[in-house]
Write a protein that holds these residues in place. Structure first.
Motif, short mmCIF file in Angstrom:
data_model
loop_
_atom_site.label_atom_id
_atom_site.label_comp_id
_atom_site.label_asym_id
_atom_site.label_seq_id
_atom_site.Cartn_x
_atom_site.Cartn_y
_atom_site.Cartn_z
N LEU A 1 0.80 -1.22 0.00
CA LEU A 1 0.00 0.00 0.00
C LEU A 1 0.83 1.27 0.00
O LEU A 1 0.50 2.23 -0.70
CB LEU A 1 -0.95 -0.01 1.21
CG LEU A 1 -1.99 -1.13 1.22
CD1 LEU A 1 -2.84 -1.03 2.48
CD2 LEU A 1 -2.86 -1.06 -0.03
N ALA A 2 1.90 1.32 0.82
CA ALA A 2 2.64 2.58 0.96
C ALA A 2 4.14 2.36 0.94
O ALA A 2 4.89 3.14 1.54
CB ALA A 2 2.23 3.25 2.27
N GLY A 3 4.60 1.34 0.27
CA GLY A 3 6.03 1.03 0.27
C GLY A 3 6.89 2.09 -0.37
O GLY A 3 8.04 2.30 0.02
N ARG A 4 6.36 2.79 -1.37
CA ARG A 4 7.17 3.80 -2.07
C ARG A 4 7.28 5.10 -1.27
O ARG A 4 8.22 5.86 -1.46
CB ARG A 4 6.57 4.08 -3.44
CG ARG A 4 6.59 2.85 -4.32
CD ARG A 4 6.27 3.24 -5.76
NE ARG A 4 6.05 2.08 -6.58
CZ ARG A 4 7.01 1.43 -7.21
NH1 ARG A 4 8.25 1.83 -7.08
NH2 ARG A 4 6.74 0.38 -7.96
N GLU A 5 6.33 5.37 -0.38
CA GLU A 5 6.36 6.61 0.41
C GLU A 5 7.22 6.49 1.66
O GLU A 5 7.63 7.50 2.23
CB GLU A 5 4.95 7.04 0.80
CG GLU A 5 4.15 7.61 -0.35
CD GLU A 5 3.44 6.52 -1.15
OE1 GLU A 5 3.17 5.46 -0.58
OE2 GLU A 5 3.17 6.74 -2.35
N ILE A 6 7.46 5.29 2.14
CA ILE A 6 8.25 5.08 3.36
C ILE A 6 9.71 4.91 2.92
O ILE A 6 10.03 4.01 2.15
CB ILE A 6 7.76 3.84 4.13
CG1 ILE A 6 6.30 4.03 4.52
CG2 ILE A 6 8.62 3.59 5.34
CD1 ILE A 6 5.65 2.81 5.13
N PRO A 7 10.60 5.78 3.42
CA PRO A 7 11.99 5.77 2.93
C PRO A 7 12.71 4.42 3.13
O PRO A 7 13.39 3.94 2.23
CB PRO A 7 12.68 6.87 3.74
CG PRO A 7 11.58 7.75 4.21
CD PRO A 7 10.37 6.88 4.35
N LEU A 8 12.55 3.81 4.29
CA LEU A 8 13.24 2.55 4.56
C LEU A 8 12.75 1.45 3.62
O LEU A 8 13.56 0.70 3.06
CB LEU A 8 13.03 2.12 6.02
CG LEU A 8 13.61 0.75 6.38
CD1 LEU A 8 15.13 0.78 6.32
CD2 LEU A 8 13.13 0.30 7.73
N MET A 9 11.47 1.38 3.43
CA MET A 9 10.91 0.35 2.55
C MET A 9 11.27 0.61 1.09
O MET A 9 11.47 -0.32 0.32
CB MET A 9 9.40 0.23 2.72
CG MET A 9 8.99 -0.41 4.00
SD MET A 9 7.24 -0.71 4.02
CE MET A 9 7.20 -2.23 4.93
N ALA A 10 11.36 1.87 0.71
CA ALA A 10 11.74 2.19 -0.66
C ALA A 10 13.19 1.77 -0.92
O ALA A 10 13.52 1.30 -2.01
CB ALA A 10 11.56 3.68 -0.92
N GLU A 11 14.06 1.94 0.08
CA GLU A 11 15.46 1.53 -0.07
C GLU A 11 15.58 0.01 -0.16
O GLU A 11 16.44 -0.50 -0.89
CB GLU A 11 16.28 2.04 1.10
CG GLU A 11 16.53 3.52 1.10
CD GLU A 11 17.32 3.96 2.31
OE1 GLU A 11 18.02 3.11 2.92
OE2 GLU A 11 17.25 5.15 2.65
N LEU A 12 14.78 -0.71 0.58
CA LEU A 12 14.88 -2.17 0.60
C LEU A 12 14.41 -2.81 -0.70
O LEU A 12 14.89 -3.87 -1.08
CB LEU A 12 14.09 -2.74 1.78
CG LEU A 12 14.68 -2.47 3.16
CD1 LEU A 12 13.72 -2.95 4.24
CD2 LEU A 12 16.01 -3.15 3.31
N GLY A 13 13.46 -2.19 -1.35
CA GLY A 13 12.98 -2.71 -2.62
C GLY A 13 12.32 -4.08 -2.48
O GLY A 13 11.41 -4.27 -1.66
N ASN A 14 12.79 -5.04 -3.25
CA ASN A 14 12.19 -6.38 -3.22
C ASN A 14 12.55 -7.18 -1.97
O ASN A 14 11.98 -8.23 -1.73
CB ASN A 14 12.59 -7.16 -4.47
CG ASN A 14 11.87 -6.67 -5.69
OD1 ASN A 14 10.80 -6.08 -5.59
ND2 ASN A 14 12.46 -6.88 -6.85
#
Length: 88
Positions: free
Chosen positions: A54-67
């Motif tokens: 739902l919000a993986g691209r807006e959260i910086p840590l999750m965006a860095e982790l990617g897959n």
């Protein structure tokens, strides 16, 4: 046609070198903290995956982790599921 020979089986006798079986001690129910951690890990993994979708691209840590978010979420859930094998 000739009839085949019948083989006789010898009676089974257990060896004397074997020890007598030891009775396992009775174990009580699982501690409530163990259950809470087990279910908590399963739910945390599920929430991790849902938040990633739902919000993986807006959260910086999750965006860095990617897959790697998928690996983290599934690892949390599998750890909780593996804990169920020791649940009494």
């Amino acid at each position: 046609m000739p009839k085949s020979k019948v083989r006789k089986k010898t009676a089974y006798t257990p060896g004397t070198d074997r020890k007598t079986p030891v009775a396992a001690r009775a174990q009580g129910p699982t501690h409530p903290v163990y259950k809470a951690v087990m279910f908590g890990l399963m739910l945390l993994g599920l929430v991790w995956l849902i938040v990633n979708y739902l919000a993986g691209r807006e959260i910086p840590l999750m965006a860095e982790l990617g897959n790697w978010n998928f690996a983290i979420g599934f690892a949390l859930m599998i750890t909780g599921l593996l804990m169920t094998m020791r649940w009494r």
